[in-house]
Design a protein around this motif. Structure first.
Motif, mmCIF file in Angstrom:
data_model
loop_
_atom_site.group_PDB
_atom_site.id
_atom_site.type_symbol
_atom_site.label_atom_id
_atom_site.label_comp_id
_atom_site.label_asym_id
_atom_site.label_seq_id
_atom_site.Cartn_x
_atom_site.Cartn_y
_atom_site.Cartn_z
ATOM 1 N N MET A 105 55.591 47.363 57.697
ATOM 2 C CA MET A 105 54.002 46.786 56.744
ATOM 3 C C MET A 105 54.666 46.589 55.360
ATOM 4 N N ASP A 106 54.275 45.580 54.738
ATOM 5 C CA ASP A 106 54.587 45.087 53.318
ATOM 6 C C ASP A 106 54.030 45.997 52.413
ATOM 7 N N TYR A 107 54.584 46.306 51.249
ATOM 8 C CA TYR A 107 54.123 47.232 50.313
ATOM 9 C C TYR A 107 53.010 46.357 49.198
ATOM 10 N N TYR A 108 52.948 45.232 49.464
ATOM 11 C CA TYR A 108 52.101 44.369 48.684
ATOM 12 C C TYR A 108 51.527 43.257 49.452
ATOM 13 N N ILE A 109 50.378 42.605 48.931
ATOM 14 C CA ILE A 109 50.006 41.189 49.463
ATOM 15 C C ILE A 109 50.040 40.425 48.304
ATOM 16 N N ALA A 110 49.950 39.062 48.590
ATOM 17 C CA ALA A 110 50.183 38.180 47.434
ATOM 18 C C ALA A 110 49.568 36.787 47.756
ATOM 19 N N LYS A 111 49.152 36.081 46.795
ATOM 20 C CA LYS A 111 48.955 34.669 46.886
ATOM 21 C C LYS A 111 49.598 33.946 45.751
ATOM 22 N N THR A 112 49.983 32.364 46.015
ATOM 23 C CA THR A 112 50.528 31.651 45.003
ATOM 24 C C THR A 112 49.455 30.683 44.635
ATOM 25 N N LEU A 113 49.345 30.358 43.252
ATOM 26 C CA LEU A 113 48.424 29.331 43.039
ATOM 27 C C LEU A 113 49.003 28.406 41.970
ATOM 28 N N GLN A 114 48.572 27.146 41.650
ATOM 29 C CA GLN A 114 49.132 26.095 40.935
ATOM 30 C C GLN A 114 47.816 25.835 39.939
ATOM 31 N N ILE A 115 47.702 26.857 39.036
ATOM 32 C CA ILE A 115 46.666 26.702 37.915
ATOM 33 C C ILE A 115 47.330 27.363 36.788
ATOM 34 N N PRO A 116 46.858 27.178 35.516
ATOM 35 C CA PRO A 116 47.346 27.896 34.186
ATOM 36 C C PRO A 116 47.248 29.451 34.353
ATOM 37 N N PHE A 117 48.444 30.115 34.161
ATOM 38 C CA PHE A 117 48.410 31.645 33.825
ATOM 39 C C PHE A 117 47.357 32.284 33.412
ATOM 40 N N ALA A 118 46.706 31.806 32.318
ATOM 41 C CA ALA A 118 45.772 32.291 31.598
ATOM 42 C C ALA A 118 44.260 32.257 32.408
ATOM 43 N N GLU A 119 44.304 31.150 33.026
ATOM 44 C CA GLU A 119 43.131 30.990 33.954
ATOM 45 C C GLU A 119 43.419 31.732 35.183
ATOM 46 N N VAL A 120 44.294 32.040 35.609
ATOM 47 C CA VAL A 120 44.591 32.854 36.804
ATOM 48 C C VAL A 120 44.383 34.410 36.627
ATOM 49 N N VAL A 121 44.705 34.657 35.497
ATOM 50 C CA VAL A 121 44.409 36.191 35.008
ATOM 51 C C VAL A 121 42.884 36.305 34.850
ATOM 52 N N THR A 122 42.158 35.541 34.067
ATOM 53 C CA THR A 122 40.653 35.453 34.131
ATOM 54 C C THR A 122 39.894 35.384 35.546
ATOM 55 N N LYS A 123 40.329 34.637 36.466
ATOM 56 C CA LYS A 123 40.053 34.768 37.816
ATOM 57 C C LYS A 123 40.067 35.769 38.359
ATOM 58 N N VAL A 124 41.222 36.567 38.369
ATOM 59 C CA VAL A 124 41.565 37.787 38.938
ATOM 60 C C VAL A 124 40.892 38.886 38.412
ATOM 61 N N ILE A 125 40.539 39.018 37.158
ATOM 62 C CA ILE A 125 39.747 40.143 36.730
ATOM 63 C C ILE A 125 38.134 39.836 37.128
ATOM 64 N N SER A 126 37.904 38.724 37.186
ATOM 65 C CA SER A 126 36.422 38.514 37.680
ATOM 66 C C SER A 126 36.379 38.661 39.248
ATOM 67 N N ALA A 127 37.430 38.367 39.890
ATOM 68 C CA ALA A 127 37.420 38.772 41.408
ATOM 69 C C ALA A 127 37.255 40.181 41.534
ATOM 70 N N LEU A 128 38.193 40.966 40.862
ATOM 71 C CA LEU A 128 38.239 42.302 41.106
ATOM 72 C C LEU A 128 36.819 42.933 40.765
ATOM 73 N N LYS A 129 36.353 42.250 39.612
ATOM 74 C CA LYS A 129 34.926 43.024 39.234
ATOM 75 C C LYS A 129 33.914 42.899 40.586
ATOM 76 N N ASP A 130 34.114 41.474 41.074
ATOM 77 C CA ASP A 130 32.990 41.411 42.178
ATOM 78 C C ASP A 130 33.454 42.046 43.650
ATOM 79 N N GLU A 131 34.431 42.918 43.500
ATOM 80 C CA GLU A 131 34.821 43.744 44.648
ATOM 81 C C GLU A 131 34.674 45.161 44.288
ATOM 82 N N GLY A 132 34.069 45.441 43.013
ATOM 83 C CA GLY A 132 33.691 46.714 42.371
ATOM 84 C C GLY A 132 34.945 47.476 41.696
ATOM 85 N N PHE A 133 36.117 46.639 41.307
ATOM 86 C CA PHE A 133 36.950 47.366 40.524
ATOM 87 C C PHE A 133 36.952 46.941 39.178
#
Length: 128
Positions: free
Chosen positions: A1-29
């Motif tokens: 069992m891997d110790y992490y899960i991951a996904k690679t995107l091809q959009i700007p770094f700052a945009e990814v950070v914003t999207k991750v924070i938003s998606a985490l919020k949507d999942e209750g984090f």
């Protein structure tokens, strides 16, 4: 069992950070910590490093359940999610796999909680 899960995107770094924070919020984090590793390395040891952020994410309800089951589980909280720039414009998002980490604790209540957290973190990656 891997110790992490991951996904690679091809959009700007700052945009990814914003999207991750938003998606985490949507999942209750919520984000308890946000460490800019590249800025920290530059200021502390004058080392250059690619854009790399560690987001300390916490789902309060699930953290509370885990703490009730195992009071030392706080050593594994919050759930770290990294965003790092890779070669050729790729930006990787990786999250801890709590099922792998908590399986070693040996508390029979934790696997269900860890699987729920893993499912929510997987949903975050799917939203990106």
């Amino acid at each position: 069992m891997d110790y992490y899960i991951a996904k690679t995107l091809q959009i700007p770094f700052a945009e990814v950070v914003t999207k991750v924070i938003s998606a985490l919020k949507d999942e209750g984090f919520g984000i308890l910590s946000d460490i800019d590793v590249s800025a920290t390395l530059k200021s502390k040891i004058d080392a250059e490093w690619r854009p790399y952020r560690i987001l300390g994410a916490c789902n309060p309800q699930l953290a509370y359940r885990a703490l009730q089951a195992e009071d030392k589980i706080g050593v594994m909280l919050p759930c770290n999610v990294i965003v790092q720039e890779r070669a050729a414009g790729d930006v990787e998002v990786a999250a801890v796999n709590p099922a792998a980490a908590m399986a070693r604790v040996g508390n029979p209540v934790l696997p269900e909680i860890a699987e729920t957290v893993r499912d929510k973190l997987s949903a975050v990656l799917e939203r990106l």
